[in-house]
Design an enzyme around this catalytic site. Structure first.
Site, PDB file in Angstrom:
ATOM      1  N   ASP A 198      60.114  68.025  -4.608  1.00  0.00           N
ATOM      2  CA  ASP A 198      59.461  66.719  -4.536  1.00  0.00           C
ATOM      3  C   ASP A 198      58.803  66.488  -3.177  1.00  0.00           C
ATOM      4  O   ASP A 198      59.320  66.936  -2.156  1.00  0.00           O
ATOM      5  CB  ASP A 198      60.524  65.642  -4.791  1.00  0.00           C
ATOM      6  CG  ASP A 198      59.891  64.363  -5.298  1.00  0.00           C
ATOM      7  OD1 ASP A 198      58.674  64.362  -5.575  1.00  0.00           O
ATOM      8  OD2 ASP A 198      60.609  63.364  -5.397  1.00  0.00           O
ATOM      9  N   GLY A 199      57.694  65.773  -3.198  1.00  0.00           N
ATOM     10  CA  GLY A 199      57.060  65.371  -1.935  1.00  0.00           C
ATOM     11  C   GLY A 199      55.684  65.965  -1.712  1.00  0.00           C
ATOM     12  O   GLY A 199      55.083  65.748  -0.648  1.00  0.00           O
TER      13      GLY A 199
ATOM     14  N   ARG B  71      53.035  63.111  -1.209  1.00  0.00           N
ATOM     15  CA  ARG B  71      53.163  62.441   0.094  1.00  0.00           C
ATOM     16  C   ARG B  71      52.716  63.353   1.230  1.00  0.00           C
ATOM     17  O   ARG B  71      52.086  62.927   2.181  1.00  0.00           O
ATOM     18  CB  ARG B  71      54.621  61.981   0.307  1.00  0.00           C
ATOM     19  CG  ARG B  71      54.908  60.636  -0.329  1.00  0.00           C
ATOM     20  CD  ARG B  71      56.386  60.412  -0.470  1.00  0.00           C
ATOM     21  NE  ARG B  71      56.937  61.224  -1.543  1.00  0.00           N
ATOM     22  CZ  ARG B  71      58.231  61.412  -1.745  1.00  0.00           C
ATOM     23  NH1 ARG B  71      59.105  60.864  -0.926  1.00  0.00           N
ATOM     24  NH2 ARG B  71      58.653  62.126  -2.762  1.00  0.00           N
TER      25      ARG B  71
ATOM     26  N   ARG C 283      45.966  65.068  -3.600  1.00  0.00           N
ATOM     27  CA  ARG C 283      47.336  65.420  -4.022  1.00  0.00           C
ATOM     28  C   ARG C 283      47.458  66.901  -4.395  1.00  0.00           C
ATOM     29  O   ARG C 283      48.461  67.541  -4.104  1.00  0.00           O
ATOM     30  CB  ARG C 283      47.740  64.560  -5.225  1.00  0.00           C
ATOM     31  CG  ARG C 283      47.973  63.101  -4.895  1.00  0.00           C
ATOM     32  CD  ARG C 283      48.330  62.328  -6.166  1.00  0.00           C
ATOM     33  NE  ARG C 283      49.506  62.880  -6.804  1.00  0.00           N
ATOM     34  CZ  ARG C 283      50.768  62.613  -6.442  1.00  0.00           C
ATOM     35  NH1 ARG C 283      50.991  61.786  -5.447  1.00  0.00           N
ATOM     36  NH2 ARG C 283      51.783  63.143  -7.080  1.00  0.00           N
TER      37      ARG C 283
ATOM     38  N   ASN D 271      56.046  64.271 -16.496  1.00  0.00           N
ATOM     39  CA  ASN D 271      54.855  64.556 -15.676  1.00  0.00           C
ATOM     40  C   ASN D 271      53.544  64.515 -16.461  1.00  0.00           C
ATOM     41  O   ASN D 271      52.472  64.419 -15.869  1.00  0.00           O
ATOM     42  CB  ASN D 271      54.991  65.919 -14.971  1.00  0.00           C
ATOM     43  CG  ASN D 271      55.956  65.902 -13.812  1.00  0.00           C
ATOM     44  OD1 ASN D 271      56.533  66.921 -13.452  1.00  0.00           O
ATOM     45  ND2 ASN D 271      56.173  64.746 -13.192  1.00  0.00           N
ATOM     46  N   TRP D 272      53.626  64.549 -17.809  1.00  0.00           N
ATOM     47  CA  TRP D 272      52.390  64.445 -18.614  1.00  0.00           C
ATOM     48  C   TRP D 272      51.713  63.098 -18.388  1.00  0.00           C
ATOM     49  O   TRP D 272      50.535  62.934 -18.683  1.00  0.00           O
ATOM     50  CB  TRP D 272      52.683  64.599 -20.113  1.00  0.00           C
ATOM     51  CG  TRP D 272      53.197  65.949 -20.513  1.00  0.00           C
ATOM     52  CD1 TRP D 272      54.458  66.250 -20.914  1.00  0.00           C
ATOM     53  CD2 TRP D 272      52.466  67.184 -20.552  1.00  0.00           C
ATOM     54  NE1 TRP D 272      54.570  67.588 -21.198  1.00  0.00           N
ATOM     55  CE2 TRP D 272      53.366  68.192 -20.994  1.00  0.00           C
ATOM     56  CE3 TRP D 272      51.149  67.537 -20.261  1.00  0.00           C
ATOM     57  CZ2 TRP D 272      52.981  69.520 -21.144  1.00  0.00           C
ATOM     58  CZ3 TRP D 272      50.768  68.866 -20.416  1.00  0.00           C
ATOM     59  CH2 TRP D 272      51.665  69.837 -20.857  1.00  0.00           C
TER      60      TRP D 272
ATOM     61  N   ARG E 107      50.999  61.738 -15.659  1.00  0.00           N
ATOM     62  CA  ARG E 107      50.133  61.738 -14.473  1.00  0.00           C
ATOM     63  C   ARG E 107      48.669  61.832 -14.911  1.00  0.00           C
ATOM     64  O   ARG E 107      48.384  62.201 -16.050  1.00  0.00           O
ATOM     65  CB  ARG E 107      50.497  62.927 -13.581  1.00  0.00           C
ATOM     66  CG  ARG E 107      51.875  62.766 -13.000  1.00  0.00           C
ATOM     67  CD  ARG E 107      52.210  63.822 -12.000  1.00  0.00           C
ATOM     68  NE  ARG E 107      53.516  63.532 -11.436  1.00  0.00           N
ATOM     69  CZ  ARG E 107      53.906  63.831 -10.212  1.00  0.00           C
ATOM     70  NH1 ARG E 107      53.080  64.450  -9.400  1.00  0.00           N
ATOM     71  NH2 ARG E 107      55.107  63.510  -9.795  1.00  0.00           N
TER      72      ARG E 107
ATOM     73  N   LEU F 251      68.619  62.319  -9.687  1.00  0.00           N
ATOM     74  CA  LEU F 251      68.500  63.597 -10.387  1.00  0.00           C
ATOM     75  C   LEU F 251      67.285  63.659 -11.317  1.00  0.00           C
ATOM     76  O   LEU F 251      66.909  64.736 -11.774  1.00  0.00           O
ATOM     77  CB  LEU F 251      69.776  63.899 -11.177  1.00  0.00           C
ATOM     78  CG  LEU F 251      70.970  64.332 -10.309  1.00  0.00           C
ATOM     79  CD1 LEU F 251      72.206  64.559 -11.159  1.00  0.00           C
ATOM     80  CD2 LEU F 251      70.648  65.607  -9.519  1.00  0.00           C
TER      81      LEU F 251
ATOM     82  N   GLU G 277      77.302  70.519  -6.599  1.00  0.00           N
ATOM     83  CA  GLU G 277      77.194  69.905  -5.275  1.00  0.00           C
ATOM     84  C   GLU G 277      75.728  69.533  -5.081  1.00  0.00           C
ATOM     85  O   GLU G 277      74.832  70.309  -5.430  1.00  0.00           O
ATOM     86  CB  GLU G 277      77.623  70.904  -4.190  1.00  0.00           C
ATOM     87  CG  GLU G 277      79.083  71.271  -4.255  1.00  0.00           C
ATOM     88  CD  GLU G 277      79.995  70.063  -4.008  1.00  0.00           C
ATOM     89  OE1 GLU G 277      79.663  69.238  -3.138  1.00  0.00           O
ATOM     90  OE2 GLU G 277      81.024  69.958  -4.704  1.00  0.00           O
TER      91      GLU G 277
HETATM   92  C1  FPP Z   1      56.606  66.702  -7.145  1.00  0.00           C
HETATM   93  O1  FPP Z   1      55.825  66.214  -6.085  1.00  0.00           O
HETATM   94  C2  FPP Z   1      56.066  67.950  -7.589  1.00  0.00           C
HETATM   95  C3  FPP Z   1      55.630  68.198  -8.852  1.00  0.00           C
HETATM   96  C4  FPP Z   1      55.670  67.238  -9.957  1.00  0.00           C
HETATM   97  C5  FPP Z   1      55.067  69.479  -9.193  1.00  0.00           C
HETATM   98  C6  FPP Z   1      55.804  70.611  -8.587  1.00  0.00           C
HETATM   99  C7  FPP Z   1      55.154  71.809  -9.036  1.00  0.00           C
HETATM  100  C8  FPP Z   1      54.566  72.712  -8.254  1.00  0.00           C
HETATM  101  C9  FPP Z   1      54.514  72.749  -6.792  1.00  0.00           C
HETATM  102  C10 FPP Z   1      53.985  73.839  -8.933  1.00  0.00           C
HETATM  103  C11 FPP Z   1      54.875  74.984  -8.621  1.00  0.00           C
HETATM  104  C12 FPP Z   1      55.340  75.612  -9.780  1.00  0.00           C
HETATM  105  C13 FPP Z   1      56.140  76.643  -9.684  1.00  0.00           C
HETATM  106  C14 FPP Z   1      56.616  77.307 -10.890  1.00  0.00           C
HETATM  107  C15 FPP Z   1      56.574  77.149  -8.400  1.00  0.00           C
HETATM  108  P1  FPP Z   1      55.116  64.813  -6.271  1.00  0.00           P
HETATM  109  O2  FPP Z   1      53.719  65.069  -6.721  1.00  0.00           O
HETATM  110  O3  FPP Z   1      55.914  63.935  -7.177  1.00  0.00           O
HETATM  111  O4  FPP Z   1      55.155  64.272  -4.802  1.00  0.00           O
HETATM  112  P2  FPP Z   1      55.213  62.755  -4.374  1.00  0.00           P
HETATM  113  O5  FPP Z   1      56.515  62.196  -4.885  1.00  0.00           O
HETATM  114  O6  FPP Z   1      55.184  62.841  -2.885  1.00  0.00           O
HETATM  115  O7  FPP Z   1      54.015  62.079  -4.963  1.00  0.00           O
END
Ligand code: FPP
Length: 238
Positions: free
Chosen positions: A2-3, A6, A15, A50-51, A53, A178, A190
């Site tokens: 995550d992140g 940001r 993004r 995530n769909w 988005r 989670l 953990e």
């Molecule tokens: C969360 O960050 C990230 C995602 C929803 C996508 C993560 C996927 C990838 C980096 C692709 C990699 C795939 C593999 C198999 C390695 P966010 O966009 O929610 O960040 P934010 O909370 O800061 O907006």
């Protein structure tokens, strides 16, 4: 993982640039895990939620995933890492689903290390799919509801048989939830919360999480005298 968003916003970037950097971080952590005793590493790449988005972001993520799988193929084969996916793979765009399946097949014989990618994954969807699968086994006479226990039921989860429950779950970017990830399998996991945004999560941060895990005492409902913490065999990152 995550992140990403940001990370990009703080730099005035789109993004998708954060996701691109996120891929680099994923690649680094797959290699870092390969240098440890970890046998299972799970990356939460795309959730069923995530769909929702913007379409352009979903499409870009699918494209990144496709290339990630293509570029990691060599590493997985050379290092004898098995790929497994959890989630509804059939609902992914056809080229991504096809590439995923073919890499799963190509690496199926490797037994030492497993990279699990959670793709179009959600715990609640997994439970519903497991209930459907269990009920259909009951109708076929393969399962008997009177004999239903956790071991029998959990064999109908996406993680059935060969993916153990996570020892350690790492969540990046300072979030403390989670988010529908392995909710049943994480009963005794953990949890390590890192303030670092995923694109900046590197080997050193990964090592910190493992060191922190080693200092935990896991009791599984028993007393401290009955158990002592083993090294993690599985780490999951969301
Ligand atoms: C969360 O960050 C990230 C995602 C929803 C996508 C993560 C996927 C990838 C980096 C692709 C990699 C795939 C593999 C198999 C390695 P966010 O966009 O929610 O960040 P934010 O909370 O800061 O907006």
């Amino acid at each position: 993982m995550d992140g990403n968003g940001r990370w990009a916003r703080r730099r005035g970037l789109p993004r998708i640039e954060g996701h691109r950097r996120g891929i680099n971080a994923a690649r680094e952590i797959v290699r870092a895990a390969g240098d440890t005793d970890l046998r299972f590493l799970t990356l939460f790449a795309f959730s069923v939620e995530n769909w929702q988005r913007p379409e352009s972001e979903v499409n870009a993520l699918m494209e990144l995933l496709y290339h990630f799988l293509e570029e990691e193929r060599h590493y997985l084969l050379e290092n004898r890492v098995r790929l497994r996916c959890i989630g509804r793979i059939d609902e992914l765009p056809a080229p991504v689903a096809k590439r995923t399946r073919s890499l799963i097949d190509e690496t199926a014989g490797f037994t030492e290390r497993t990279l699990v990618i959670a793709l179009n994954y959600g715990s609640r969807t997994e439970v519903l799919d497991a209930v459907r699968s269990y009920c259909s086994a009951v109708i076929k006479g393969v399962e008997d509801p009177d004999q239903c226990d956790w071991e029998r039921f959990s064999n109908h989860l996406y993680t059935s048989h060969d993916i153990p429950d996570p020892d350690l779950i790492i969540r990046t970017s300072g979030e403390c939830r989670l988010s529908n990830f392995l909710l049943l399998q994480s009963a005794y996991s953990e949890i390590y919360l890192s303030p670092v945004l995923w694109p900046d999560f590197d080997r050193e941060e990964f090592q910190k999480a493992i060191e922190c895990y080693k200092s935990r005492e896991r009791r599984f409902g028993k007393t401290g005298e009955q158990v002592s913490a083993p090294l993690p065999a599985t780490a999951q990152i969301l």
